[in-house]
Design an enzyme around this catalytic site. Structure first.
Site, PDB file in Angstrom:
ATOM      1  N   HIS A   1       2.481  10.065   9.714  1.00  0.00           N
ATOM      2  CA  HIS A   1       3.820   9.491   9.904  1.00  0.00           C
ATOM      3  C   HIS A   1       4.012   9.032  11.346  1.00  0.00           C
ATOM      4  O   HIS A   1       5.132   9.015  11.859  1.00  0.00           O
ATOM      5  CB  HIS A   1       4.915  10.480   9.480  1.00  0.00           C
ATOM      6  CG  HIS A   1       4.995  10.641   7.986  1.00  0.00           C
ATOM      7  ND1 HIS A   1       5.689   9.768   7.187  1.00  0.00           N
ATOM      8  CD2 HIS A   1       4.433  11.547   7.149  1.00  0.00           C
ATOM      9  CE1 HIS A   1       5.582  10.151   5.925  1.00  0.00           C
ATOM     10  NE2 HIS A   1       4.804  11.222   5.869  1.00  0.00           N
TER      11      HIS A   1
ATOM     12  N   ASP B   1      -3.978   1.935   6.822  1.00  0.00           N
ATOM     13  CA  ASP B   1      -4.868   1.923   5.662  1.00  0.00           C
ATOM     14  C   ASP B   1      -5.725   0.669   5.620  1.00  0.00           C
ATOM     15  O   ASP B   1      -6.928   0.716   5.369  1.00  0.00           O
ATOM     16  CB  ASP B   1      -4.053   2.012   4.366  1.00  0.00           C
ATOM     17  CG  ASP B   1      -3.196   3.262   4.318  1.00  0.00           C
ATOM     18  OD1 ASP B   1      -3.325   4.105   5.224  1.00  0.00           O
ATOM     19  OD2 ASP B   1      -2.392   3.381   3.378  1.00  0.00           O
TER      20      ASP B   1
ATOM     21  N   TYR C   1       9.919   8.742   1.843  1.00  0.00           N
ATOM     22  CA  TYR C   1       9.202   7.951   2.845  1.00  0.00           C
ATOM     23  C   TYR C   1      10.174   7.011   3.554  1.00  0.00           C
ATOM     24  O   TYR C   1      10.229   6.952   4.793  1.00  0.00           O
ATOM     25  CB  TYR C   1       8.076   7.153   2.167  1.00  0.00           C
ATOM     26  CG  TYR C   1       7.222   6.337   3.118  1.00  0.00           C
ATOM     27  CD1 TYR C   1       6.140   6.911   3.772  1.00  0.00           C
ATOM     28  CD2 TYR C   1       7.493   4.992   3.359  1.00  0.00           C
ATOM     29  CE1 TYR C   1       5.357   6.173   4.644  1.00  0.00           C
ATOM     30  CE2 TYR C   1       6.718   4.240   4.228  1.00  0.00           C
ATOM     31  CZ  TYR C   1       5.647   4.831   4.860  1.00  0.00           C
ATOM     32  OH  TYR C   1       4.878   4.098   5.730  1.00  0.00           O
TER      33      TYR C   1
END
Ligand code: ADP
Ligand code: MG
Length: 395
Positions: free
Chosen positions: A43, A182, A232
């Protein structure tokens, strides 16, 4: 029991055979992109901080050829995981069913926006990345798609552009407001290396892990709590609130001294979220340098601290992940575990642990047994060394 997936060679071979079976001729292009696991730095990406991911030896493979009849303007994708076929009309790229094809649609659109036109294609896709387990099968799919488009058109974008096209596809076509980690690691991953990525300026530094006596274990809790996507978004806005109150662009620009000076003015929730992000950035830089110097115990301690902070200050863990970390701690250094933490967005998914290679059978057997006793659930465990990033295998 350690889970053994097909090797990359086996996966490629299988996908080639399926292509021939399905389309009646061999594939011309084979491309691959890996999933990823983040060792530490959770995060932090959307806060402009540090992350420390590596590619894993789990891949998405695309086999493709131009269609025999080029009258249509369609990319046909046969997905072996779902045994479904998507027909993507190139003149009209919008979100549609099947949903898994949206990641592909988004990337095709991203290249179109750069004036790189994907031609009609016949494609078969398969993957050894677990889907929806926090190991970024979505980025692997996006980056494999981008790599295929580059191979087929002969037009390359930069590595950074390819990652950003993947991220935009995920935002706009899958509706997931992810950071850049990612896609960056799926593009750039290097065998035997972990990437320290500075999400504020996209600078990378590489930590080499040469020592074969050290491995990473990925432990999938096999739970996914519904909370994940809503929370999220909440965490992102709580971080933004904390930044706004402190008058910084993002939490990357704050330190504990600044945060503490706002203790009286800031509501407790944004305060704790900011505390996690600020301390996590410090832990991540420290872990990268510790691992570079083969300081395994120190790296492991930072991983445990990261978990603690994600659990109590950021509140994105869950009991299943906490159990896995607890069991790992109990096995401890004498049993070959240096450290363990949840990895990925949280509320389920995977834990990552740094372990002694020769102790893997004992560690995985213990975690599996005790996790089952505590939760009644089966976890899946696999080991991976850092793997290479996306590439063309055949053309
Ligand atoms: P993660 O990225 O952690 O695996 P996501 O929810 O972001 O989880 O992405 C998972 C989704 O990506 C799947 O539900 C599916 O729609 C799509 N996907 C990724 N790889 C594949 C694949 N090989 N075959 C089919 N769908 C895939
Ligand atoms: Mg994903």
């Amino acid at each position: 029991m350690i889970e053994i997936a097909l090797t990359l060679e086996e996966l490629v071979q299988k996908t080639k055979i399926k292509f021939e079976e399905h389309y009646g001729r061999p594939a011309r292009w084979i491309v691959v992109a890996p999933g990823r696991v983040n060792i530490i730095g959770e995060h932090t990406d959307y806060n402009g901080g540090f992350v420390f991911p590596m590619g894993i030896e789990r891949y998405t493979v695309l086999a493709a050829d131009l269609p025999k009849k080029t009258v249509h303007d369609t990319v046909v994708v046969k997905c072996l995981r779902f045994n479904e076929t998507a027909h993507i009309k190139l003149s009209q790229i919008t979100r549609a069913e099947p949903r898994w094809a949206n990641y592909i649609r988004g990337v095709i659109r991203g290249f179109q926006e750069k004036n790189i036109q994907t031609p009609a294609l016949d494609v078969v896709m398969d993957s050894t990345v677990p889907l929806g387990g926090g190991l970024s099968s979505s980025a692997a799919l996006e980056i494999a798609t981008g790599t295929l488009i580059e191979a087929v058109t002969g037009k390359n974008v930069t590595q950074e552009e390819k990652a950003l096209i993947g991220q935009k596809a995920e935002h706009e076509f899958a509706g997931v407001p992810c950071g850049i980690m990612d896609q960056f690691i799926s593009v750039m991953a290097r065998k035997n290396h972990i990437m320290l990525l500075d999400c504020s300026n996209h600078e990378t530094q590489w930590t080499e892990i040469k020592n074969p006596d050290v491995s990473f274990l990925v432990i999938n809790s096999n739970v996914k709590h519904q909370l994940a996507s809503g929370e999220y978004g909440k965490r992102r806005s709580e971080c933004e609130t904390a930044s706004r109150i402190m008058g910084v662009k993002w939490l990357r620009d704050a330190d504990m001294e600044l945060l503490e000076s706002f203790e009286d003015e800031m509501p407790v929730i944004p305060y704790r979220r900011a505390k996690h992000v600020i301390t996590e950035n410090i832990r991540t830089s420290k872990a990268a340098s510790a691992l570079s110097n083969s300081l395994l115990e120190e790296t492991g301690t930072l991983m445990y601290e990261s978990h603690q902070s994600l659990m109590s200050d950021f509140e994105v863990s869950c009991v299943e992940l906490d159990y896995i970390v607890e069991i790992s701690k109990k096995i401890g250094l004498s049993g070959g575990v240096y450290g363990c933490r949840m990895t990925g967005g949280g509320f389920g998914g995977c834990a990552i642990s740094l372990v002694e290679t020769k102790m893997i059978p004992h560690i995985s057997e213990t975690i599996e047994r005790e996790y089952k006793e505590k939760t009644g659930l089966k976890c899946s465990i696999f080991a991976s060394r850092p793997a290479d990033g996306a590439r063309v295998i055949e053309q």
